[in-house]
Scaffold this motif. Structure first.
Motif, PDB file in Angstrom:
ATOM      1  N   ARG A 136      -1.804  46.910  -6.210  1.00 62.58           N
ATOM      2  CA  ARG A 136      -2.344  45.555  -6.288  1.00 62.58           C
ATOM      3  C   ARG A 136      -1.306  44.598  -6.882  1.00 62.58           C
ATOM      4  O   ARG A 136      -1.127  43.487  -6.398  1.00 62.58           O
ATOM      5  CB  ARG A 136      -3.623  45.566  -7.124  1.00 62.58           C
ATOM      6  N   ARG A 137      -0.584  45.043  -7.903  1.00 63.96           N
ATOM      7  CA  ARG A 137       0.440  44.187  -8.517  1.00 63.96           C
ATOM      8  C   ARG A 137       1.568  43.891  -7.541  1.00 63.96           C
ATOM      9  O   ARG A 137       2.068  42.763  -7.478  1.00 63.96           O
ATOM     10  CB  ARG A 137       0.992  44.839  -9.778  1.00 63.96           C
ATOM     11  N   ALA A 139       1.338  43.858  -4.270  1.00 56.53           N
ATOM     12  CA  ALA A 139       0.804  42.944  -3.255  1.00 56.53           C
ATOM     13  C   ALA A 139       0.759  41.511  -3.784  1.00 56.53           C
ATOM     14  O   ALA A 139       1.110  40.570  -3.071  1.00 56.53           O
ATOM     15  CB  ALA A 139      -0.591  43.402  -2.819  1.00 56.53           C
ATOM     16  N   GLU A 140       0.346  41.351  -5.040  1.00 57.16           N
ATOM     17  CA  GLU A 140       0.321  40.014  -5.640  1.00 57.16           C
ATOM     18  C   GLU A 140       1.729  39.437  -5.762  1.00 57.16           C
ATOM     19  O   GLU A 140       1.947  38.252  -5.508  1.00 57.16           O
ATOM     20  CB  GLU A 140      -0.349  40.071  -7.010  1.00 57.16           C
ATOM     21  N   LEU A 141       2.671  40.271  -6.160  1.00 61.03           N
ATOM     22  CA  LEU A 141       4.058  39.824  -6.283  1.00 61.03           C
ATOM     23  C   LEU A 141       4.605  39.378  -4.931  1.00 61.03           C
ATOM     24  O   LEU A 141       5.216  38.317  -4.814  1.00 61.03           O
ATOM     25  CB  LEU A 141       4.921  40.945  -6.864  1.00 61.03           C
ATOM     26  N   GLU A 143       2.902  38.381  -2.374  1.00 61.97           N
ATOM     27  CA  GLU A 143       2.192  37.173  -1.952  1.00 61.97           C
ATOM     28  C   GLU A 143       2.771  35.943  -2.656  1.00 61.97           C
ATOM     29  O   GLU A 143       2.980  34.906  -2.018  1.00 61.97           O
ATOM     30  CB  GLU A 143       0.689  37.298  -2.234  1.00 61.97           C
ATOM     31  N   ARG A 144       3.046  36.046  -3.948  1.00 58.31           N
ATOM     32  CA  ARG A 144       3.655  34.913  -4.655  1.00 58.31           C
ATOM     33  C   ARG A 144       5.028  34.590  -4.074  1.00 58.31           C
ATOM     34  O   ARG A 144       5.376  33.423  -3.888  1.00 58.31           O
ATOM     35  CB  ARG A 144       3.776  35.227  -6.151  1.00 58.31           C
TER      36      ARG A 144
END
Length: 159
Positions: A136-137, A139-141, A143-144
């Motif tokens: 999840r981290r 994927a968030e990275l 995406e940012r």
């Protein structure tokens, strides 16, 4: 008390000879390279894992795996290990065998400390290093990063 050492390398033969010279051959088992399943079962049976690295950025994964399996971790205070483990580990200066021995004696003399480190380690591994959390981290990275640098669709279209 039996010390079990997994892994092969250039220091194994010297370590085995030293154990014999010190009369410790019966108390130390040199296991050599272990396939993943066997290594997992060794970790699950162990009480403590020592990560005595003398190089920065080596040992974090081994420490996290050990914590996940219920081992207290005693590690060199080098690189990111203190940051990774925090209050879930005990530390000694890299290369300082006497301080390492002190940390192991401390755990042997204090079962409550051992239990505390095991519990802290399990919680830390689950909260910070579980593969779902890490995925999840990432994927968030990504995406940012994607939002900051838009990709022009034309550059990737087939011609």
């Amino acid at each position: 008390l039996v010390v079990r050492i997994a892994g092969d390398g250039s220091h194994r033969a010297v370590s085995e000879a030293l154990a014999g010279d010190l009369g410790l051959a019966g108390e130390i088992a040199f296991l050599g390279f272990l396939p993943e399943e066997r290594l997992l079962s060794e970790l699950q049976a162990a009480h403590v894992q020592v990560v005595p690295t003398t190089q920065d950025e080596i040992g974090q994964l081994a420490a996290v795996e050990a914590m996940s399996c219920g081992c207290a971790v005693v590690a060199s205070a080098i690189g990111a290990l203190p940051e990774y483990l925090g209050a879930a580990g005990l530390f000694f200066p890299a290369g300082d065998a006497l301080q390492l021995a002190d940390r192991l004696e401390q755990l042997a003399a204090d079962p409550a400390l051992l239990a505390t480190l095991v519990e802290r380690g399990r919680r830390l591994a689950g909260r910070e290093y579980d593969c779902r959390v890490m995925g999840r981290r990432y994927a968030e990275l990504y995406e940012r990063a994607r939002r900051r640098r838009p990709i022009k669709a034309r550059a990737y279209q087939r011609r």
